[in-house]
Write a protein that holds these residues in place. Structure first.
Motif, PDB file in Angstrom:
ATOM      1  N   UNK A 150       0.835  -1.206   0.000  1.00  0.00           N
ATOM      2  CA  UNK A 150       0.000   0.000   0.000  1.00  0.00           C
ATOM      3  C   UNK A 150       0.867   1.253   0.000  1.00  0.00           C
ATOM      4  N   UNK A 151       1.886   1.250   0.792  1.00  0.00           N
ATOM      5  CA  UNK A 151       2.790   2.404   0.845  1.00  0.00           C
ATOM      6  C   UNK A 151       3.516   2.594  -0.487  1.00  0.00           C
ATOM      7  N   UNK A 152       3.932   1.480  -1.102  1.00  0.00           N
ATOM      8  CA  UNK A 152       4.614   1.557  -2.395  1.00  0.00           C
ATOM      9  C   UNK A 152       3.700   2.165  -3.461  1.00  0.00           C
ATOM     10  N   UNK A 153       2.425   1.751  -3.489  1.00  0.00           N
ATOM     11  CA  UNK A 153       1.461   2.288  -4.457  1.00  0.00           C
ATOM     12  C   UNK A 153       1.249   3.783  -4.230  1.00  0.00           C
ATOM     13  N   UNK A 154       1.139   4.187  -2.973  1.00  0.00           N
ATOM     14  CA  UNK A 154       0.942   5.608  -2.674  1.00  0.00           C
ATOM     15  C   UNK A 154       2.161   6.432  -3.096  1.00  0.00           C
ATOM     16  N   UNK A 155       3.353   5.901  -2.900  1.00  0.00           N
ATOM     17  CA  UNK A 155       4.566   6.616  -3.301  1.00  0.00           C
ATOM     18  C   UNK A 155       4.614   6.735  -4.820  1.00  0.00           C
TER      19      UNK A 155
END
Length: 137
Positions: free
Chosen positions: A101-106
């Motif tokens: 999820x964090x990777x997608x947001x970044x």
């Protein structure tokens, strides 16, 4: 010794009148130390009272206390083990989801940033539709 000598012996100061009131305690030293002995603790008194009860009652009470202690110990051990298992499982199963999820947001933030650099600062707001501009009145 004459009778006058005896009277003088009885009438002489024994030293008590010249002493302060706190020093006039004539209790023997051994009795003073007996008063300062430590009192029994509650546990010692209860242990002394156990002799009043029959042996069967003492045995049953001892068994109940022992079983209660074992129950509390095993329950605590089980709760520690269960907590460790749940927290470890949650970490192993949820951490990859959180990282993804964090990777997608970044990635989205990087796309928006590069879009803003290419098209200008006003490009992020979007237009009102169909390429039509709003005219002031």
């Amino acid at each position: 010794m004459s009778s006058s000598d005896k009277v003088d012996l009885w009438n002489t100061d024994s030293g008590m009148e010249s002493m302060s009131d706190s020093n006039k305690d004539i209790t023997p030293v051994s009795e003073r130390y007996d008063d300062e002995e430590e009192d029994e603790t509650l546990v010692e008194r209860l242990w002394g009272l156990t002799e009043m009860f029959p042996q069967t009652l003492r045995n049953h009470t001892s068994n109940v206390i022992g079983l209660t202690r074992q129950f509390i110990t095993k329950t605590y051990s089980l709760s520690c083990t269960t907590t460790w298992c749940i927290s470890t499982t949650a970490a192993l199963l949820l951490m990859p989801v959180l990282f993804e999820t964090e990777r997608v947001q970044v990635e989205e933030a990087q796309k928006n940033h590069s879009k803003q650099l290419l098209l200008g600062p006003g490009s992020g707001s979007g237009n009102l539709g169909g390429g039509m501009a709003v005219l002031p009145n």
